[in-house]
Design an enzyme around this catalytic site. Structure first.
Site, short mmCIF file in Angstrom:
data_model
loop_
_atom_site.label_atom_id
_atom_site.label_comp_id
_atom_site.label_asym_id
_atom_site.label_seq_id
_atom_site.Cartn_x
_atom_site.Cartn_y
_atom_site.Cartn_z
N ARG A 19 -15.01 -34.54 51.82
CA ARG A 19 -15.42 -34.34 50.43
C ARG A 19 -14.89 -33.03 49.86
NH1 ARG A 19 -21.58 -34.72 50.20
NH2 ARG A 19 -21.29 -33.59 52.13
N ASN A 37 -20.53 -39.18 50.15
CA ASN A 37 -20.70 -39.96 51.38
C ASN A 37 -21.61 -41.13 51.07
OD1 ASN A 37 -19.20 -38.22 53.00
ND2 ASN A 37 -20.97 -37.05 53.67
#
EC number: 3.6.1.7
Length: 89
Positions: A19, A37
């Site tokens: 990320r 996520n």
């Protein structure tokens, strides 16, 4: 031309800095959107911006950061919303 898409990245993509790395790549490319996520172990990325810049971030998603092991990336088109920042969720 502004485009928006959703990419779901499969493989070893959680717990490897995916990320954060994606956010840095998107911001450098001038692309807005978000990365998160998902409970099933995948990473969801929404990207909005210039078609070429979005394409360059999608290319990055196919390999991710060094600790990642991407097995596939599923991309679908979305309607642009006018996002101007990139967020990590």
């Amino acid at each position: 031309m502004t485009t928006r898409l959703r990419a779901v990245v499969h493989g070893r993509v959680q717990g490897v800095g995916f990320r954060d790395a994606t956010a840095r790549v998107a911001e450098r490319a001038g692309v807005a959107g978000q990365v998160a996520n998902l409970p099933d172990g995948t990473v969801e990325v929404e990207l909005e911006g210039d078609e070429g810049a979005v394409g360059s971030v999608v290319e990055y998603l196919h390999h991710g950061p060094p600790a990642a092991a991407v097995s596939s990336v599923r991309v679908t088109d979305l309607e642009p919303r006018g996002d101007t920042v990139f967020r990590i969720r």
